[in-house]
Design an enzyme around this catalytic site. Structure first.
Site, PDB file in Angstrom:
ATOM      1  N   GLY A   1      38.996  48.933  45.391  1.00  0.00           N
ATOM      2  CA  GLY A   1      39.244  47.841  46.315  1.00  0.00           C
ATOM      3  C   GLY A   1      38.376  46.651  45.968  1.00  0.00           C
TER       4      GLY A   1
ATOM      5  N   ALA B   1      36.643  48.557  40.890  1.00  0.00           N
ATOM      6  CA  ALA B   1      36.602  47.657  42.032  1.00  0.00           C
ATOM      7  C   ALA B   1      36.674  46.209  41.580  1.00  0.00           C
ATOM      8  CB  ALA B   1      35.328  47.884  42.844  1.00  0.00           C
ATOM      9  N   SER B   2      37.134  45.357  42.490  1.00  0.00           N
ATOM     10  CA  SER B   2      37.244  43.919  42.259  1.00  0.00           C
ATOM     11  C   SER B   2      38.052  43.675  40.985  1.00  0.00           C
ATOM     12  CB  SER B   2      35.857  43.280  42.193  1.00  0.00           C
ATOM     13  OG  SER B   2      35.924  41.925  42.564  1.00  0.00           O
ATOM     14  N   GLY B   3      37.447  43.133  39.920  1.00  0.00           N
ATOM     15  CA  GLY B   3      38.197  42.920  38.691  1.00  0.00           C
ATOM     16  C   GLY B   3      38.726  44.214  38.104  1.00  0.00           C
TER      17      GLY B   3
ATOM     18  N   ALA C   1      35.069  38.198  39.909  1.00  0.00           N
ATOM     19  CA  ALA C   1      35.736  39.226  40.718  1.00  0.00           C
ATOM     20  C   ALA C   1      34.989  40.517  40.444  1.00  0.00           C
ATOM     21  CB  ALA C   1      37.206  39.343  40.345  1.00  0.00           C
TER      22      ALA C   1
END
Length: 331
Positions: A159, A137-139, A322
């Protein structure tokens, strides 16, 4: 046993006898010893025959930038080491494809972007398949979306296309401990990351501007990688977290499956009907003066001469993140 969910009820010491009763004369081998022999045999086969292989690069833990000369702590993904490994396998002729095995909640936005760049460069030369574990997720999604093909598990948390930032004010803690800190600074935003003061109004405005800028970059690159319109991608962004199955429905991933599915996909993209031998590359985790550090480097060099000089970076945090701003616990 009654419901047919398992085959027998026996103590561990009776398992060999149980197997002999049902399978005949068998020899039991400990799994660790079997896999050790299997790895050595596979290594000898592909090294002796110079057959093409799939390089597996684990990306496990928080994503950090890192600088040379320090010692890592726990499971982390550092931009310096990961970028150099990606660049090395790009130049290795025996590597036909790459599987990027990701299990990360993200981390430094800058580090994620640097790794994304190297994955994109590698994908122009060789097939790259991103295989998502429990969390990407994120990064973690940032570096996955750069691959040619993205495979998630149905329950993968992925996501979280977004950015978070902030800092911890330790001023009250210092006072309780009797610690006095005096900082000399000059400039309106000189105390941006001060650990003893809150953000000023101007610093808060500047921080929000930086967050908005990186968010636009994240969404734009995600739309480019997924071949979607930025406005369409935006509907699935804004920090929202999806399961792998939901991500597939929204076009954020290409398929569902585990590591072996990713290995088969990478081999197929490289033009091979049967899965190729997988060679897992692990970044060195010991300090430069440790014998284990040199043993690890020697092992990497025995696989690919271009990987023997990898060094463990010093870890640093700060800046935009992130990263999932929370953890999931299922009880």
């Amino acid at each position: 046993v009654t419901e047919g969910l398992v085959d027998a009820e026996v103590y561990p010491d009776r398992v060999p006898r149980h197997l002999r009763e049902h399978l005949g004369q068998v020899k039991t081998v400990k799994a660790a010893r079997y896999w050790g022999r299997r790895r050595r045999l596979d290594r000898w086969r592909w090294r002796a025959r110079r057959t093409p292989v799939v390089a597996v690069l684990p990306a496990v833990g928080q994503i950090l930038a890192g600088t040379p000369g320090g010692v890592g702590q726990g499971n982390v993904v550092t931009a310096r080491v990961m970028s150099r490994m990606l660049a090395a396998v790009r130049k290795e002729p025996q590597v036909a494809a790459v599987v990027l095995r990701i299990d990360s909640p993200g981390g430094s936005a800058e580090a994620s972007d640097l790794i994304w760049r190297q994955v994109r460069r590698l994908a122009k030369v060789k097939p790259v398949v991103a295989s998502m574990g429990d969390v990407a997720a994120s990064g973690g999604y940032y570096i996955a979306m750069a691959a040619d093909h993205v495979i998630a598990q149905p329950g993968t948390l992925t996501g979280s296309i977004g950015v978070v930032a902030g800092k911890i004010n330790l001023g009250g803690l210092y006072e309780r401990l009797g610690i006095h800190r005096e900082v000399m600074s000059y400039g309106q935003n000189a105390g941006f990351y001060s650990t003893t003061e809150d953000f000023s109004d101007s610093e808060r405005v500047r921080l929000k501007e930086r967050m908005a800028d990186f968010y636009r970059i994240f969404v734009g690159k995600a739309a480019e990688c997924r071949e979607m319109d930025p406005d369409e991608l935006e509907e699935h962004a804004r920090g929202r977290v999806w399961t792998g199955r939901q991500a597939l429905e929204r076009g954020l991933v290409d398929g569902l499956g585990g590591f072996h599915d990713a290995l088969a996909a990478a081999s197929a993209l490289a033009g091979h009907d049967e899965p190729l031998v997988a060679v897992t590359l692990q970044p060195p985790g010991a300090p430069w003066w440790s014998p284990m550090r040199w043993l690890t480097s020697a092992q990497l060099s025995s696989h690919f001469p271009t990987l023997g000089w990898l060094i463990q970076p010093e870890l640093r945090t700060g800046g935009l993140m992130a990263r999932l701003p929370f953890d999931f616990k299922i009880g």
